[in-house]
Design a protein around this motif. Structure first.
Motif, short mmCIF file in Angstrom:
data_model
loop_
_atom_site.label_atom_id
_atom_site.label_comp_id
_atom_site.label_asym_id
_atom_site.label_seq_id
_atom_site.Cartn_x
_atom_site.Cartn_y
_atom_site.Cartn_z
N ARG A 159 -0.51 -5.48 0.72
CA ARG A 159 -0.65 -5.69 -0.69
C ARG A 159 -2.06 -5.50 -1.35
O ARG A 159 -2.60 -5.80 -0.40
CB ARG A 159 0.38 -7.31 -1.62
CG ARG A 159 1.40 -6.91 -1.11
CD ARG A 159 2.09 -7.85 -1.99
NE ARG A 159 3.93 -7.79 -1.50
CZ ARG A 159 4.47 -8.79 -2.66
NH1 ARG A 159 4.03 -10.21 -2.72
NH2 ARG A 159 5.92 -8.38 -2.38
N PRO A 160 -2.93 -5.38 -2.44
CA PRO A 160 -3.85 -5.08 -3.05
C PRO A 160 -4.73 -5.61 -2.38
O PRO A 160 -5.81 -6.23 -1.82
CB PRO A 160 -4.15 -4.62 -3.58
CG PRO A 160 -2.44 -3.83 -3.69
CD PRO A 160 -1.62 -3.79 -3.33
N GLY A 161 -4.12 -7.31 -3.06
CA GLY A 161 -5.33 -8.10 -2.91
C GLY A 161 -4.86 -9.27 -1.24
O GLY A 161 -6.24 -9.84 -0.92
N GLN B 28 -9.79 1.30 -2.08
CA GLN B 28 -10.49 2.79 -2.08
C GLN B 28 -9.47 3.72 -1.61
O GLN B 28 -9.27 4.92 -1.69
CB GLN B 28 -11.74 2.73 -2.22
CG GLN B 28 -12.39 4.19 -3.35
CD GLN B 28 -12.01 3.47 -4.43
OE1 GLN B 28 -10.77 4.11 -4.75
NE2 GLN B 28 -12.89 3.85 -5.64
N ARG B 29 -9.70 3.08 -0.48
CA ARG B 29 -8.64 4.62 0.22
C ARG B 29 -7.57 4.56 0.46
O ARG B 29 -6.81 5.68 -0.07
CB ARG B 29 -8.83 3.96 1.83
CG ARG B 29 -10.35 4.35 2.50
CD ARG B 29 -10.65 4.36 3.89
NE ARG B 29 -10.97 3.04 4.50
CZ ARG B 29 -10.72 1.98 5.18
NH1 ARG B 29 -10.26 3.40 6.61
NH2 ARG B 29 -10.99 1.14 6.04
N VAL B 30 -6.32 3.14 -0.40
CA VAL B 30 -5.03 3.55 -1.08
C VAL B 30 -5.00 4.25 -1.97
O VAL B 30 -4.15 5.36 -2.48
CB VAL B 30 -4.27 2.03 -1.13
CG1 VAL B 30 -3.12 2.01 -2.00
CG2 VAL B 30 -4.75 1.42 -0.07
N ALA B 31 -6.65 4.10 -3.10
CA ALA B 31 -6.36 5.12 -3.85
C ALA B 31 -6.62 6.38 -4.00
O ALA B 31 -5.93 6.98 -4.85
CB ALA B 31 -7.31 4.47 -5.00
N ILE B 32 -7.00 6.70 -2.97
CA ILE B 32 -7.39 7.78 -2.62
C ILE B 32 -5.82 8.56 -2.01
O ILE B 32 -5.89 9.79 -2.54
CB ILE B 32 -8.31 8.16 -1.94
CG1 ILE B 32 -9.82 8.03 -2.58
CG2 ILE B 32 -8.07 9.39 -1.07
CD1 ILE B 32 -11.41 8.11 -1.56
N ALA B 33 -5.00 8.29 -0.84
CA ALA B 33 -4.01 8.45 -0.68
C ALA B 33 -3.47 8.48 -1.59
O ALA B 33 -2.47 10.12 -1.57
CB ALA B 33 -4.01 7.09 0.26
N ALA C 128 0.66 -1.39 -0.24
CA ALA C 128 0.04 0.43 0.27
C ALA C 128 1.28 1.38 0.05
O ALA C 128 0.47 2.27 -0.77
CB ALA C 128 -0.82 0.46 1.30
N ARG C 129 2.40 1.52 0.60
CA ARG C 129 2.53 2.52 0.74
C ARG C 129 4.15 2.95 -0.43
O ARG C 129 4.28 3.98 -0.54
CB ARG C 129 3.99 2.07 2.42
CG ARG C 129 5.20 3.25 2.10
CD ARG C 129 5.51 3.15 3.98
NE ARG C 129 5.88 2.22 3.45
CZ ARG C 129 6.41 1.96 4.83
NH1 ARG C 129 5.70 2.67 6.34
NH2 ARG C 129 6.30 0.24 4.85
N ALA C 130 3.97 1.26 -0.91
CA ALA C 130 4.42 1.81 -2.30
C ALA C 130 3.98 2.55 -3.69
O ALA C 130 4.23 3.12 -4.66
CB ALA C 130 5.17 0.46 -2.50
N ASN C 131 2.32 2.03 -3.15
CA ASN C 131 1.69 2.35 -4.59
C ASN C 131 1.48 3.74 -3.78
O ASN C 131 0.83 4.35 -5.28
CB ASN C 131 0.02 1.26 -4.30
CG ASN C 131 0.26 0.20 -4.98
OD1 ASN C 131 -0.43 0.09 -6.66
ND2 ASN C 131 0.27 -0.81 -4.22
N VAL C 132 1.16 4.30 -2.57
CA VAL C 132 0.90 5.71 -2.67
C VAL C 132 1.55 6.73 -3.32
O VAL C 132 2.20 7.56 -4.06
CB VAL C 132 0.23 5.91 -1.01
CG1 VAL C 132 0.41 7.51 -0.54
CG2 VAL C 132 -0.85 5.23 -1.04
N ALA C 133 3.02 6.04 -2.55
CA ALA C 133 4.49 6.66 -2.79
C ALA C 133 4.87 7.13 -4.80
O ALA C 133 5.75 7.41 -5.25
CB ALA C 133 5.41 6.01 -2.59
N LEU C 134 3.44 6.12 -5.86
CA LEU C 134 3.76 6.27 -6.75
C LEU C 134 4.42 7.28 -7.78
O LEU C 134 5.42 8.12 -8.44
CB LEU C 134 3.37 4.99 -7.72
CG LEU C 134 3.38 3.45 -7.67
CD1 LEU C 134 2.11 2.65 -7.92
CD2 LEU C 134 4.55 3.28 -8.27
#
Length: 226
Positions: free
Chosen positions: A144-146, A154-159, A106-112
């Motif tokens: 991880r997303p899974g 969805q909240r990770v996507a918002i972050a 989740a953190r790596a996704n947000v940091a992209l």
């Protein structure tokens, strides 16, 4: 008076479904202005022009005629490379199907987006962690997303959309894949985020409409809300 975060001035957008097919008018003379501090809902039946309008507001597309500005930038007058930079610096986009990378935490996704901005690794990690805490996922940073529920994804996507501190947050059917209870929490979060930025949400969800400061309704590419 403050300058609106995003504007459309008599915007028209057409397209063809294939060679020799008739021209379809997706948007016809649509005008609007959205300020920081507003949560604006966009409604309308399928084919009414909602997605086309979102793409224009996000700088993903340009109008055939009329003018779109994002944070004062006339996106139609810029190259694709310049528009990409405007999106990166000023716009956060939340997709209905999340679009998270499954192999990343989740953190790596947000940091992209911060990688693309050239932010140093330590700062990326710190900002991504803080954003996940802000959306209530401080204990899910390494998942991880899974390993996350739909609402958590969805909240990770918002972050992630907030990582670059954009003035404009655009969400396309953000509750469409969620149950009503989880969707309500996402709507509450979007309302909180609208306190210091412009938030635009396209949705069929009556709860989104009820939470919006104002609603723009589209029918056959035209505004019907006045």
């Amino acid at each position: 008076m403050s300058t609106p975060v995003v504007t459309c001035d008599a915007v028209r957008r057409t397209y063809r479904r294939g060679r020799g097919a008739p021209t379809v008018v997706a948007l016809d003379e649509v005008s609007l202005a959205i300020d920081a501090g507003e949560l604006v809902g966009i409604t309308g039946a399928s084919g009414s022009g909602k997605s086309t309008l979102l793409h224009l507001l996000a700088g993903l597309d340009t109008p055939d005629s009329g003018r779109v500005t994002i944070a004062g930038h006339d996106v139609g007058a810029r190259s694709e490379r310049a528009r990409a930079r405007i999106r990166l610096d000023h716009v956060g986009i939340v997709f209905q199907r999340f679009h998270l990378l499954p192999a990343l935490s989740a953190r790596a996704n947000v940091a992209l987006p911060l990688v693309e901005q050239g932010v140093p690794k330590a700062e990326r990690r710190e900002r991504a962690t803080a954003l996940l805490d802000r959306v209530g996922l401080g204990d899910r940073t390494d998942h991880r997303p899974g390993e996350l529920s739909g609402g958590e994804q969805q909240r990770v996507a918002i972050a992630r959309a907030l990582a670059t501190e954009p003035e404009l947050l655009i969400a396309d059917e953000p509750t469409g894949e969620l149950d009503s209870e989880t969707g309500a929490r996402v709507i509450d979060l979007l309302g909180e985020l609208a306190s210091d930025r412009a938030v635009v949400v396209a949705s069929h969800d009556d709860a989104v409409v009820a939470a919006a400061d104002r609603v723009l309704e589209l029918r056959d590419g035209r505004r019907t809300d006045g």
